[in-house]
Design a protein around this motif. Structure first.
Motif, PDB file in Angstrom:
ATOM      1  N   ARG A   1      27.037   2.513 -82.599  1.00  0.00           N
ATOM      2  CA  ARG A   1      26.096   3.568 -82.228  1.00  0.00           C
ATOM      3  C   ARG A   1      26.045   3.753 -80.711  1.00  0.00           C
ATOM      4  N   LEU A   2      26.152   2.655 -79.963  1.00  0.00           N
ATOM      5  CA  LEU A   2      26.147   2.764 -78.503  1.00  0.00           C
ATOM      6  C   LEU A   2      27.328   3.578 -78.003  1.00  0.00           C
ATOM      7  N   THR A   3      28.522   3.283 -78.518  1.00  0.00           N
ATOM      8  CA  THR A   3      29.694   4.033 -78.071  1.00  0.00           C
ATOM      9  C   THR A   3      29.593   5.501 -78.474  1.00  0.00           C
ATOM     10  N   ARG A   4      28.990   5.758 -79.641  1.00  0.00           N
ATOM     11  CA  ARG A   4      28.798   7.146 -80.069  1.00  0.00           C
ATOM     12  C   ARG A   4      27.832   7.872 -79.135  1.00  0.00           C
ATOM     13  N   GLU A   5      26.747   7.187 -78.749  1.00  0.00           N
ATOM     14  CA  GLU A   5      25.778   7.798 -77.829  1.00  0.00           C
ATOM     15  C   GLU A   5      26.419   8.092 -76.474  1.00  0.00           C
ATOM     16  N   MET A   6      27.302   7.205 -76.015  1.00  0.00           N
ATOM     17  CA  MET A   6      28.006   7.445 -74.761  1.00  0.00           C
ATOM     18  C   MET A   6      28.876   8.689 -74.863  1.00  0.00           C
ATOM     19  N   ASP A   7      29.608   8.816 -75.964  1.00  0.00           N
ATOM     20  CA  ASP A   7      30.495   9.969 -76.139  1.00  0.00           C
ATOM     21  C   ASP A   7      29.701  11.274 -76.229  1.00  0.00           C
ATOM     22  N   GLN A   8      28.581  11.237 -76.962  1.00  0.00           N
ATOM     23  CA  GLN A   8      27.798  12.452 -77.150  1.00  0.00           C
ATOM     24  C   GLN A   8      26.986  12.812 -75.907  1.00  0.00           C
ATOM     25  N   GLY A   9      26.642  11.797 -75.100  1.00  0.00           N
ATOM     26  CA  GLY A   9      25.805  12.036 -73.939  1.00  0.00           C
ATOM     27  C   GLY A   9      26.567  12.209 -72.636  1.00  0.00           C
ATOM     28  N   ARG A  10      27.881  12.223 -72.701  1.00  0.00           N
ATOM     29  CA  ARG A  10      28.667  12.333 -71.468  1.00  0.00           C
ATOM     30  C   ARG A  10      28.524  13.730 -70.880  1.00  0.00           C
ATOM     31  N   THR A  11      28.693  13.809 -69.564  1.00  0.00           N
ATOM     32  CA  THR A  11      28.590  15.087 -68.871  1.00  0.00           C
ATOM     33  C   THR A  11      29.501  15.062 -67.661  1.00  0.00           C
ATOM     34  N   VAL A  12      29.868  16.205 -67.153  1.00  0.00           N
ATOM     35  CA  VAL A  12      30.736  16.291 -65.985  1.00  0.00           C
ATOM     36  C   VAL A  12      29.871  16.395 -64.737  1.00  0.00           C
ATOM     37  N   GLY A  13      30.064  15.473 -63.790  1.00  0.00           N
ATOM     38  CA  GLY A  13      29.288  15.461 -62.568  1.00  0.00           C
ATOM     39  C   GLY A  13      29.815  16.466 -61.553  1.00  0.00           C
TER      40      GLY A  13
ATOM     41  N   ASN B   1      24.098   5.153 -69.037  1.00  0.00           N
ATOM     42  CA  ASN B   1      24.239   3.752 -68.635  1.00  0.00           C
ATOM     43  C   ASN B   1      22.982   2.933 -68.901  1.00  0.00           C
ATOM     44  N   ASP B   2      21.946   3.574 -69.473  1.00  0.00           N
ATOM     45  CA  ASP B   2      20.682   2.884 -69.717  1.00  0.00           C
ATOM     46  C   ASP B   2      20.282   3.133 -71.171  1.00  0.00           C
ATOM     47  N   PHE B   3      20.093   2.064 -71.945  1.00  0.00           N
ATOM     48  CA  PHE B   3      19.904   2.207 -73.391  1.00  0.00           C
ATOM     49  C   PHE B   3      18.734   1.361 -73.890  1.00  0.00           C
ATOM     50  N   ASP B   4      17.876   1.981 -74.703  1.00  0.00           N
ATOM     51  CA  ASP B   4      16.866   1.265 -75.479  1.00  0.00           C
ATOM     52  C   ASP B   4      17.298   1.302 -76.940  1.00  0.00           C
ATOM     53  N   VAL B   5      17.430   0.128 -77.559  1.00  0.00           N
ATOM     54  CA  VAL B   5      17.798   0.027 -78.969  1.00  0.00           C
ATOM     55  C   VAL B   5      16.538  -0.337 -79.747  1.00  0.00           C
ATOM     56  N   ALA B   6      15.952   0.650 -80.450  1.00  0.00           N
ATOM     57  CA  ALA B   6      14.699   0.437 -81.170  1.00  0.00           C
ATOM     58  C   ALA B   6      14.974  -0.098 -82.578  1.00  0.00           C
ATOM     59  N   LEU B   7      14.336  -1.226 -82.896  1.00  0.00           N
ATOM     60  CA  LEU B   7      14.497  -1.877 -84.194  1.00  0.00           C
ATOM     61  C   LEU B   7      13.146  -2.014 -84.873  1.00  0.00           C
ATOM     62  N   SER B   8      13.175  -2.189 -86.178  1.00  0.00           N
ATOM     63  CA  SER B   8      11.949  -2.511 -86.899  1.00  0.00           C
ATOM     64  C   SER B   8      11.447  -3.880 -86.450  1.00  0.00           C
ATOM     65  N   ARG B   9      10.184  -4.164 -86.759  1.00  0.00           N
ATOM     66  CA  ARG B   9       9.622  -5.458 -86.373  1.00  0.00           C
ATOM     67  C   ARG B   9      10.421  -6.596 -87.010  1.00  0.00           C
ATOM     68  N   ALA B  10      10.815  -6.436 -88.278  1.00  0.00           N
ATOM     69  CA  ALA B  10      11.565  -7.482 -88.981  1.00  0.00           C
ATOM     70  C   ALA B  10      12.923  -7.709 -88.337  1.00  0.00           C
ATOM     71  N   ASP B  11      13.647  -6.617 -88.033  1.00  0.00           N
ATOM     72  CA  ASP B  11      14.965  -6.756 -87.409  1.00  0.00           C
ATOM     73  C   ASP B  11      14.838  -7.314 -85.993  1.00  0.00           C
ATOM     74  N   TYR B  12      13.833  -6.867 -85.262  1.00  0.00           N
ATOM     75  CA  TYR B  12      13.617  -7.357 -83.889  1.00  0.00           C
ATOM     76  C   TYR B  12      13.380  -8.866 -83.905  1.00  0.00           C
TER      77      TYR B  12
ATOM     78  N   ILE C   1      18.589   4.791 -80.890  1.00  0.00           N
ATOM     79  CA  ILE C   1      19.007   4.495 -79.517  1.00  0.00           C
ATOM     80  C   ILE C   1      18.626   5.638 -78.590  1.00  0.00           C
ATOM     81  N   GLU C   2      17.905   5.306 -77.539  1.00  0.00           N
ATOM     82  CA  GLU C   2      17.624   6.242 -76.455  1.00  0.00           C
ATOM     83  C   GLU C   2      18.631   5.962 -75.337  1.00  0.00           C
ATOM     84  N   ALA C   3      19.454   6.939 -75.025  1.00  0.00           N
ATOM     85  CA  ALA C   3      20.495   6.776 -74.011  1.00  0.00           C
ATOM     86  C   ALA C   3      20.200   7.690 -72.826  1.00  0.00           C
TER      87      ALA C   3
END
Length: 219
Positions: A34-46, A55-66, A116-118
């Motif tokens: 999922r991280l690599t997918r978010e990088m590909d989808q969120g890329r932009t031309v500078g 380059n900054d990611f929050d991976v949100a999980l359920s309480r049980a998974d966390y 994932i928040e990217a």
């Protein structure tokens, strides 16, 4: 390629006592994909024409998974940072600042799901106490002394890599912080996956010299 390498590293982390982990719920390799997918989808031309990736990611999980990730969370976050950097190198992406991956708890999320928040986030220069995390796992505190990196035995950080010059780069004190200066090396130096001649170090910066990775930390 980076996913397979990540899987091998995770096997080492979860062996023995932790082998029972991840039989249910979110699995580390799913986070990696999922991280690599978010990088590909969120890329932009500078503005420079380079392809910039989140380059900054929050991976949100359920309480049980966390909670299930608790015993190996820090190690997995480090491996995921390496995965992000490796994917960027494969795809020729560049970053605005240091790479950071964090697991966060979302009490409203169902077990076995993640979000994932990217972001593209620029780093801030950092002073204070600094240190380099070396490829062998040792930590080298930084002070008022210039640190030379290269193949020569008299370098403070000696790296046996044919892609590294005899005197490749220096970490120099600069005011209340430090800068990385490439010494005209043959293959260049990189900061956060991007080639750099001179760079003021920020907390979390990942420095690349040949095949060696060195991380900068400050507090």
């Amino acid at each position: 390629m980076v996913i397979r390498k990540f899987e091998r590293q995770v096997e080492k982390i979860v062996e023995g006592t932790f082998a029972r982990l991840f039989r249910t719920g979110v699995k580390p390799v799913e986070v990696a994909r999922r991280l690599t997918r978010e990088m590909d989808q969120g890329r932009t031309v500078g503005v420079s024409g380079a392809t910039m990736a989140p380059n900054d990611f929050d991976v949100a999980l359920s309480r049980a998974d966390y909670d299930e990730f608790a015993q190996v969370r820090s190690a997995l976050e480090r491996e995921l940072v390496e995965l992000v950097i490796g994917h960027a190198q494969d795809e020729k992406y560049e970053f605005l600042g240091p790479v950071d991956v964090r697991f966060v708890e979302d009490p409203e999320r169902m077990k076995g799901t993640l979000h994932i928040e990217a972001r593209l986030r620029e780093g801030r220069a950092s002073g204070g106490v600094g240190a380099l995390l070396l490829p062998d796992g040792d930590e080298l505190p930084l002070g008022a002394t210039v640190i030379t990196i290269g193949r020569m035995d008299d370098c403070e950080i000696t790296i046996s890599d044919p892609n590294i010059s005899r005197r490749h780069a220096e970490i120099q004190p600069d005011g209340d912080g430090w800068i990385m200066v490439d010494l005209g090396s043959t293959n260049g130096s990189k900061v956060n996956g991007r080639r750099a001649q001179r760079h003021r170090l920020r907390h979390g910066d990942v420095l690349g010299f040949g095949g060696a990775i060195i991380k900068f930390h400050s507090r």
